[in-house]
Design an enzyme around this catalytic site. Structure first.
Site, PDB file in Angstrom:
ATOM      1  N   GLU A 173     -28.768   8.040  15.797  1.00 43.06           N
ATOM      2  CA  GLU A 173     -28.116   8.371  17.060  1.00 43.06           C
ATOM      3  C   GLU A 173     -26.997   9.365  16.806  1.00 43.06           C
ATOM      4  OE1 GLU A 173     -28.463   4.711  20.250  1.00 43.06           O
ATOM      5  OE2 GLU A 173     -26.615   4.930  19.120  1.00 43.06           O
ATOM      6  N   CYS A 174     -26.994  10.466  17.509  1.00 44.53           N
ATOM      7  CA  CYS A 174     -25.917  11.455  17.455  1.00 44.53           C
ATOM      8  C   CYS A 174     -25.663  11.893  16.013  1.00 44.53           C
ATOM      9  CB  CYS A 174     -24.661  10.910  18.141  1.00 44.53           C
ATOM     10  SG  CYS A 174     -23.496  12.212  18.620  1.00 44.53           S
ATOM     11  N   GLY A 175     -24.592  11.426  15.379  1.00 46.97           N
ATOM     12  CA  GLY A 175     -24.342  11.794  13.989  1.00 46.97           C
ATOM     13  C   GLY A 175     -25.491  11.409  13.075  1.00 46.97           C
ATOM     14  N   THR A 199     -31.945  11.131  18.193  1.00 46.59           N
ATOM     15  CA  THR A 199     -31.520  11.771  19.435  1.00 46.59           C
ATOM     16  C   THR A 199     -30.004  11.857  19.471  1.00 46.59           C
ATOM     17  OG1 THR A 199     -31.550  11.569  21.850  1.00 46.59           O
ATOM     18  CG2 THR A 199     -31.514   9.532  20.604  1.00 46.59           C
TER      19      THR A 199
END
Length: 437
Positions: A328-330, A429
């Site tokens: 997720e993200c990072g 994502t």
């Protein structure tokens, strides 16, 4: 006896809500009150400060992303082992997005739907009697949101306190005190908000300083009296995101930190075991786990160390050969081919997905996300709808050639397009999943 609760709200971000909340949490703890901090909205940093101040795990309550029944379930759960809940508002008290009644994302939704009173924190710097005009607006704006008391913050001289305070008292609303202007009470910040509690060089001393200031400046007895006993309607955890596996390897260090407390707690209660490992310490995900989760965080600040972590990268690639890996993200950034840091230097990442990201030319991406999963995976079967949030400055400079992870829209339903990537057992994502919709 039911736990009492009060929302700590303000006209805007930057009013000092977090410092006031942290200080009050520790001040009440000193008195032997079992107090828990809660954050409204998707902010994943402040719950860490709440936990540091009280020793009790933090919680997010997000009225846009969570169904009312899920909020009731989580609030009831949080109240079971607490005497007092201090609920810190995100942004301004009424700030949210257009949508269904009480599902705007604003803290006012919780005040209205759960009949929780509000302690209004007013930053009175640069004004005096005008502070009363602001308070008057809050008192009248929505009769279903009850402003139970006002606290002034960043007050100057005694004269300043008297002028602003007398004008506020004239409205008939209790004034519980004034916190004086003090740069030493400010928490350090960086590009995604506050520096996390776990990274603050002297977090315990700072919390103690905040508690001293609140005890000196505010009437704790009046604040406790302004809080109301909770009357929580029946709830359900039906919309909770299920554990992605039985034994979950979770990256945990300064580069990977953002996992919502309600997910962590639910996964454990559902019988999953969460096993931490540190990519920055060059640790691979344990081979006896059945799924690996790379949360959001700050890989852009540690890209060089991640690139040099050969054991981590080789172990992650080996793990992904037979078991699911999600970022997720990072975590999504770390799964790509490369990450370019703020200085413009490009670092090799895991290469399990084909995109490339950059922090060199920053662009803020912020907002709610409605996601429909393109294929079955760690967040559920194909077609599952997930509500979440996106907040990052890095951007994709090469989307690569992987299949998309989800089709997303913003909080008001406007289509954005496809998001993230998916290749065999690996997915990622930029959005953070909060709950099923």
């Amino acid at each position: 006896m039911s736990a009492r609760a009060i929302i700590i709200g303000a006209p805007r971000s930057g009013s000092g809500k977090t410092s006031v909340t942290i200080g009050l949490l520790r001040a009440f703890s000193r008195r032997g009150v079992k107090v828990r901090g809660i954050k409204t909205g998707p902010d994943y940093i402040d719950p860490g400060f709440h936990a540091a101040a009280t020793g009790l795990e933090g919680l997010n309550l997000e009225s846009w992303a969570m169904r009312p029944a899920l909020i009731a379930h989580l609030l009831d759960d949080a109240a079971k082992d607490a005497d007092l809940l201090l609920i810190e508002s995100a942004m301004g008290l009424f700030d949210g997005i257009p949508g269904e009644p009480n599902r705007s994302g604003a803290a006012a939704d919780l005040a209205r739907s759960m009949n929780i009173p509000v302690l209004l924190v007013l930053d009175v710097s640069g004004q005096s009697q005008t502070a009363a005009a602001l308070a008057c607006g809050f008192l009248r704006y929505d009769p279903a949101v009850r402003i139970a008391a006002v606290a002034m913050n960043r007050a100057g001289s005694e004269r300043h306190v008297r002028l602003a305070g007398d004008a506020i008292r004239a409205l008939g609303v209790p004034l519980v005190g004034a916190v004086r202007r003090d740069a030493g009470l400010t928490l350090p910040e960086r590009h995604l908000g506050l520096v996390q509690a776990s990274e603050h060089p002297a977090i315990e001393a700072h919390i103690e300083r905040l508690a001293d200031a609140m005890e000196r400046s505010l009437d704790l007895d009046a604040i406790h009296a302004a809080a109301a006993p909770l009357a929580i309607p029946p709830g359900s955890d039906e919309a909770m995101i299920s554990p992605p596996g039985q034994r979950i390897a979770i990256a945990e260090d300064a580069a990977f930190t953002f996992l919502y407390p309600h997910l962590r707690r639910h996964w454990r209660r559902a019988g999953a075991e969460l096993v931490g490992f540190s990519p920055l310490a060059d640790e691979a995900p344990p081979a006896d786990c059945d799924v690996c989760w790379l949360p959001g965080g700050y890989p852009e600040l540690h890209a060089g160390r991640l690139a040099a972590a050969e054991t981590f990268r080789a172990g992650l690639v080996r793990f992904a050969g037979t078991k699911a890996v999600h970022g997720e993200c990072g975590g999504y950034m770390a799964l790509g081919e490369s990450l370019t840091d703020a200085a413009g230097k490009t670092h090799r990442m895991a290469g399990l997905l084909s995109h490339r990201t950059s922090f060199a030319e920053r662009k803020m991406n912020l907002g709610y996300r409605q996601a429909r999963l393109v294929d079955s995976g760690v967040l559920g079967p194909a077609g599952t709808s997930i509500r979440g949030h996106e907040f990052h400055y890095a951007r994709v400079i090469d989307p690569g050639c992987d299949a998309p992870f989800a089709e997303i829209a913003d909080g008001e339903g406007r289509p954005i397009g496809f998001s993230g990537g998916r290749r065999r057992l690996v997915s990622g994502t930029f959005f953070h999943a909060i709950a099923r919709s």
